[in-house]
Design a protein around this motif. Structure first.
Motif, short mmCIF file in Angstrom:
data_model
loop_
_atom_site.label_atom_id
_atom_site.label_comp_id
_atom_site.label_asym_id
_atom_site.label_seq_id
_atom_site.Cartn_x
_atom_site.Cartn_y
_atom_site.Cartn_z
N LEU A 99 -19.76 -33.17 88.78
CA LEU A 99 -20.27 -34.34 88.36
C LEU A 99 -18.85 -35.42 88.17
CD1 LEU A 99 -22.87 -33.49 85.83
CD2 LEU A 99 -23.16 -34.32 88.16
N VAL A 100 -17.84 -34.89 87.73
CA VAL A 100 -16.56 -35.76 87.69
C VAL A 100 -16.23 -36.32 88.79
CG1 VAL A 100 -14.42 -36.07 86.80
CG2 VAL A 100 -16.20 -34.79 85.32
N ALA A 101 -16.03 -35.26 89.85
CA ALA A 101 -15.42 -35.29 90.98
C ALA A 101 -16.42 -36.68 91.83
CB ALA A 101 -15.80 -34.31 92.09
N VAL A 102 -17.97 -36.52 91.56
CA VAL A 102 -18.59 -37.67 92.13
C VAL A 102 -18.63 -39.03 91.39
CG1 VAL A 102 -21.21 -38.31 92.00
CG2 VAL A 102 -20.60 -36.06 92.57
N GLY A 103 -18.34 -38.91 90.17
CA GLY A 103 -17.78 -40.19 89.52
C GLY A 103 -16.49 -40.67 90.08
N VAL A 104 -15.42 -39.73 90.62
CA VAL A 104 -13.90 -40.30 91.07
C VAL A 104 -14.31 -41.20 92.34
CG1 VAL A 104 -11.86 -39.65 91.93
CG2 VAL A 104 -12.83 -38.78 89.76
N ILE A 105 -15.44 -40.46 93.11
CA ILE A 105 -15.53 -40.94 94.48
C ILE A 105 -16.11 -42.26 94.29
CG2 ILE A 105 -16.87 -40.59 96.67
CD1 ILE A 105 -16.68 -37.80 96.19
N ILE A 106 -17.34 -42.44 93.33
CA ILE A 106 -17.98 -43.66 93.22
C ILE A 106 -16.87 -44.88 92.83
CG2 ILE A 106 -19.81 -44.87 91.88
CD1 ILE A 106 -21.39 -42.05 92.28
N THR A 107 -16.35 -44.45 91.69
CA THR A 107 -15.30 -45.52 91.04
C THR A 107 -14.30 -46.12 92.06
OG1 THR A 107 -14.31 -43.91 89.97
CG2 THR A 107 -15.92 -44.93 88.76
N TYR A 108 -13.69 -45.10 92.63
CA TYR A 108 -12.80 -45.52 93.67
C TYR A 108 -13.16 -46.19 94.95
CZ TYR A 108 -8.68 -44.27 90.71
OH TYR A 108 -7.60 -44.06 89.72
N VAL A 143 -10.25 -42.53 81.97
CA VAL A 143 -11.59 -42.30 81.80
C VAL A 143 -11.80 -40.64 82.30
CG1 VAL A 143 -14.02 -42.47 81.91
CG2 VAL A 143 -12.80 -44.29 81.65
N VAL A 144 -11.29 -40.47 83.47
CA VAL A 144 -11.46 -39.22 83.90
C VAL A 144 -10.69 -38.10 83.30
CG1 VAL A 144 -11.12 -37.76 86.01
CG2 VAL A 144 -12.36 -39.95 86.38
N ALA A 145 -9.28 -38.51 83.30
CA ALA A 145 -8.60 -37.69 82.45
C ALA A 145 -8.93 -37.19 81.08
CB ALA A 145 -7.29 -38.17 82.33
N MET A 146 -9.41 -38.18 80.30
CA MET A 146 -9.80 -37.95 78.99
C MET A 146 -11.01 -37.13 79.08
SD MET A 146 -9.12 -41.71 76.96
CE MET A 146 -9.79 -41.03 75.44
N PHE A 147 -12.05 -37.16 79.76
CA PHE A 147 -13.24 -36.73 79.93
C PHE A 147 -12.94 -34.97 80.40
CE2 PHE A 147 -17.00 -34.95 81.97
CZ PHE A 147 -18.06 -35.09 80.97
N VAL A 148 -12.12 -34.96 81.29
CA VAL A 148 -12.12 -33.47 81.66
C VAL A 148 -11.23 -32.75 80.43
CG1 VAL A 148 -12.23 -33.86 84.22
CG2 VAL A 148 -9.93 -34.04 83.06
N PHE A 149 -10.47 -33.42 79.96
CA PHE A 149 -9.67 -32.77 78.87
C PHE A 149 -10.11 -32.87 77.50
CE2 PHE A 149 -6.23 -34.08 81.67
CZ PHE A 149 -5.65 -32.80 82.27
N ASP A 150 -10.83 -33.52 77.09
CA ASP A 150 -11.33 -33.54 75.72
C ASP A 150 -12.84 -33.13 75.79
OD1 ASP A 150 -9.08 -34.83 74.74
OD2 ASP A 150 -10.02 -36.85 74.84
N THR A 151 -13.67 -33.14 76.78
CA THR A 151 -14.92 -33.00 76.83
C THR A 151 -15.14 -31.84 77.37
OG1 THR A 151 -15.77 -35.34 77.12
CG2 THR A 151 -17.35 -33.67 77.57
N ILE A 152 -14.64 -31.70 78.77
CA ILE A 152 -14.74 -30.17 79.45
C ILE A 152 -13.79 -29.11 78.54
CG2 ILE A 152 -14.59 -28.99 81.82
CD1 ILE A 152 -15.50 -31.70 82.86
N GLY A 153 -12.55 -29.52 78.28
CA GLY A 153 -11.60 -28.79 77.61
C GLY A 153 -10.83 -28.13 78.70
N LEU A 154 -10.39 -28.87 79.71
CA LEU A 154 -9.26 -28.39 80.76
C LEU A 154 -8.03 -28.06 80.09
CD1 LEU A 154 -8.85 -27.76 83.83
CD2 LEU A 154 -7.94 -30.04 84.00
N PRO A 155 -7.37 -27.04 80.06
CA PRO A 155 -6.03 -26.78 79.54
C PRO A 155 -4.89 -27.95 80.07
CG PRO A 155 -6.87 -24.76 80.72
CD PRO A 155 -7.75 -25.75 81.13
N ARG A 156 -4.21 -28.21 78.88
CA ARG A 156 -3.11 -29.44 79.28
C ARG A 156 -1.78 -28.66 79.64
NH1 ARG A 156 -4.39 -34.50 75.41
NH2 ARG A 156 -6.72 -34.17 75.11
#
Length: 358
Positions: A99-108, A143-156
């Motif tokens: 879903l985030v990948a779709v968001g990246v494609i649409i926004t850019y 927005v993408v970075a904050m979502f994948v790290f804070d919401t999805i919990g991707l390791p930093r």
């Protein structure tokens, strides 16, 4: 969609079990996106030609580029139509990383579309001004970075090639680093898009490499064997990468020299941003410098040219990006393109070899 519709039926018909496998769905996604572009490419080019959506050509560029005037552009629109259609069929599109990948494609893609629209329809040679374009890219990446790290919990943590045990935790500083990777990759691919087919093959090679890396990172057993970080759920990005590879192959059919259509910013900006995003999720951010070495080389050539001219009044290259430098040295356009393709393939193979070495 097919995963959600058909895989649950595997208990009644064992053949549907094939939809479980990321490898199968990745290959099918590639074939589907490629078929969509092959089938609709011709009518799309005619439509863009009738609407006079023609590529603008620099007056100070190589003289051979004057022949490109009147060639339709914005072929990236059909790339993303093909990718979305393929993803809808073959990916688990409810997976957060997808879903985030779709968001990246649409926004850019929207940023690139506005830029192309201003150049082509409004006849503004500067397109979307940098004072708007760059902040929009930064905001989208943030927005993408904050979502994948804070919401999805991707390791930093940051993975260092060749040193498997070195994974520093950047904490808060990973956010600006991720923004830099996404925005930098987006603009790097955009700068490379200057010759017929030049950006297509390095893009498909890069996404092919990252489809393998995404599969490895998403597969717990393989990740443990190769001693790389396991990121649950990121294996679905292999399907996304497969769709992009297929769409790029379809685009190259029409974009091969002499090109019948160009990609435009609507294609190149999201292509690079998606590549940067996948590199972050798979924890292969630094490896992007090698896999996308062609894009890095083009960007560095522009930076070096600008800095040198401002500080000394002299140019490092005859023209930047560097592919124009080789053209002005007398290389035929086709030779520049193919040699850049070869370099991108070599760099991708070397990068994949580090899976076992690092």
């Amino acid at each position: 969609m097919l995963y959600y519709l058909l895989y649950p039926l595997h208990t009644e018909f064992v053949g549907f079990n094939v939809f479980r496998y990321v490898t199968f769905r990745t290959l099918m996604a590639a074939f589907t996106a490629m078929a969509i572009y092959f089938f609709f490419g011709g009518p799309f080019i005619k439509m863009m030609g009738r609407r006079r959506c023609w590529q603008s050509v620099r007056d100070d560029g190589p003289i051979t580029h004057m022949d490109k005037r009147g060639t339709p552009t914005m072929g990236g629109l059909l790339i993303w139509i093909a990718v979305f259609g393929s993803m809808f069929l073959w990916a688990q599109f409810l997976e957060p990383f997808v879903l985030v990948a779709v968001g990246v494609i649409i926004t850019y893609g929207l940023i690139g579309f506005i830029d192309d629209y201003r150049k082509i329809v409004l006849k503004d040679p500067k397109g979307l001004r940098a004072r708007w374009k760059f902040p929009l890219q930064l905001l989208s990446a943030l927005v993408v970075a904050m979502f994948v790290f804070d919401t999805i919990g991707l390791p930093r943590t940051l993975s260092i090639p060749f040193f498997k045990g070195v994974q520093p935790d950047l904490g808060f500083w990973y956010i600006p680093f991720a923004v830099l990777v996404i925005v930098g990759a987006s603009n790097a691919v955009n700068l490379t898009d200057g010759l017929d087919g030049l950006v297509s093959v390095p893009s498909m090679v890069s996404f092919l490499a990252y489809s393998i890396l995404a599969y490895v990172a998403g597969h717990a057993a393989i990740a443990r064997y190769l001693q790389v970080q396991n990121i649950p759920g990121c294996g679905e990005l292999a399907v996304v990468c497969g769709a992009v590879v297929g769409a790029c192959i379809g685009f190259l059919w029409w974009n091969a020299h002499p090109a019948s259509i160009f990609m435009g910013d609507v294609g190149s900006l999201p292509l690079g941003a998606l590549l940067g995003y996948v590199s972050i999720v798979t924890k292969n951010e630094i490896l992007l410098v090698i896999i996308g070495g062609i894009f890095v080389m083009e960007t560095v050539s522009v930076i070096a040219q600008v800095v040198s001219f401002k500080l000394t009044g002299r140019r490092v290259f005859r023209m930047a990006p560097i592919h124009h430098h080789f053209e002005l040295r007398g290389w035929p356009e086709s030779k520049v393109i193919v040699r850049f393709w070869i370099i991108s393939i070599i760099l991708a193979l070397f990068s994949l070899a580090t899976l076992k070495l690092r």
